[in-house]
Design a protein around this motif. Structure first.
Motif, PDB file in Angstrom:
ATOM      1  N   ALA A 100      -7.966  -1.254  -3.827  1.00  0.00           N
ATOM      2  CA  ALA A 100      -9.324  -0.901  -4.223  1.00  0.00           C
ATOM      3  C   ALA A 100      -9.366   0.530  -4.741  1.00  0.00           C
ATOM      4  O   ALA A 100     -10.043   0.829  -5.741  1.00  0.00           O
ATOM      5  CB  ALA A 100     -10.289  -1.059  -3.058  1.00  0.00           C
ATOM      6  N   GLU A 101      -8.674   1.417  -4.112  1.00  0.00           N
ATOM      7  CA  GLU A 101      -8.624   2.824  -4.544  1.00  0.00           C
ATOM      8  C   GLU A 101      -7.958   2.944  -5.905  1.00  0.00           C
ATOM      9  O   GLU A 101      -8.426   3.677  -6.774  1.00  0.00           O
ATOM     10  CB  GLU A 101      -7.881   3.672  -3.499  1.00  0.00           C
ATOM     11  N   ARG A 103      -7.841   0.649  -8.224  1.00  0.00           N
ATOM     12  CA  ARG A 103      -8.771   0.099  -9.234  1.00  0.00           C
ATOM     13  C   ARG A 103      -9.856   1.108  -9.571  1.00  0.00           C
ATOM     14  O   ARG A 103     -10.246   1.258 -10.724  1.00  0.00           O
ATOM     15  CB  ARG A 103      -9.391  -1.205  -8.743  1.00  0.00           C
ATOM     16  N   SER A 104     -10.345   1.809  -8.563  1.00  0.00           N
ATOM     17  CA  SER A 104     -11.433   2.777  -8.813  1.00  0.00           C
ATOM     18  C   SER A 104     -10.931   3.996  -9.571  1.00  0.00           C
ATOM     19  O   SER A 104     -11.696   4.652 -10.284  1.00  0.00           O
ATOM     20  CB  SER A 104     -12.106   3.204  -7.503  1.00  0.00           C
ATOM     21  N   ASP A 105      -9.626   4.307  -9.440  1.00  0.00           N
ATOM     22  CA  ASP A 105      -9.029   5.426 -10.185  1.00  0.00           C
ATOM     23  C   ASP A 105      -8.613   5.022 -11.589  1.00  0.00           C
ATOM     24  O   ASP A 105      -8.246   5.866 -12.394  1.00  0.00           O
ATOM     25  CB  ASP A 105      -7.779   5.951  -9.467  1.00  0.00           C
TER      26      ASP A 105
END
Length: 107
Positions: A100-101, A103-105
């Motif tokens: 998830a991290e 993807r957000s970056d």
């Protein structure tokens, strides 16, 4: 706050429980199984192995079921199965957080 014993497992402890999930093994078989499963990334020496086996036995996660001379065979207990599954769930959540991290970056 300090972590309580066995809130999480060390990597070698996790692999010992994994090795015992499906069948009874002796110490040498556990070491060989872990080495093969991890392509020798995780290597347990005798001191580390027998310290882990003693701790897991003391915590009732494994039990010694037979001894022939120096060869001792170990089996996973219900508590050991539960701890193994809980650790698998924890590790899956860690990987999900990482993904998830990333993807957000945008990486």
């Amino acid at each position: 706050m300090p972590r309580k014993a066995f809130d999480t497992l060390s990597e070698p402890m996790f692999y010992v429980l994994m090795a015992l999930r499906r069948r009874t093994l002796c110490g040498v078989e556990i070491v060989d199984w872990i080495g093969a499963k991890t392509n020798t990334r995780v290597v347990l020496g005798p001191g580390t192995l027998y310290t882990i086996l003693a701790k897991l036995t003391e915590e009732d996660m494994i039990r010694e079921i037979s001894a022939e001379g120096r060869r001792r065979n170990y089996q996973l207990t219900d508590k050991g199965h539960q701890m193994y599954e809980a650790e698998c769930d924890r590790l899956r959540r860690c990987v999900a957080d990482l993904e998830a991290e990333e993807r957000s970056d945008g990486t």
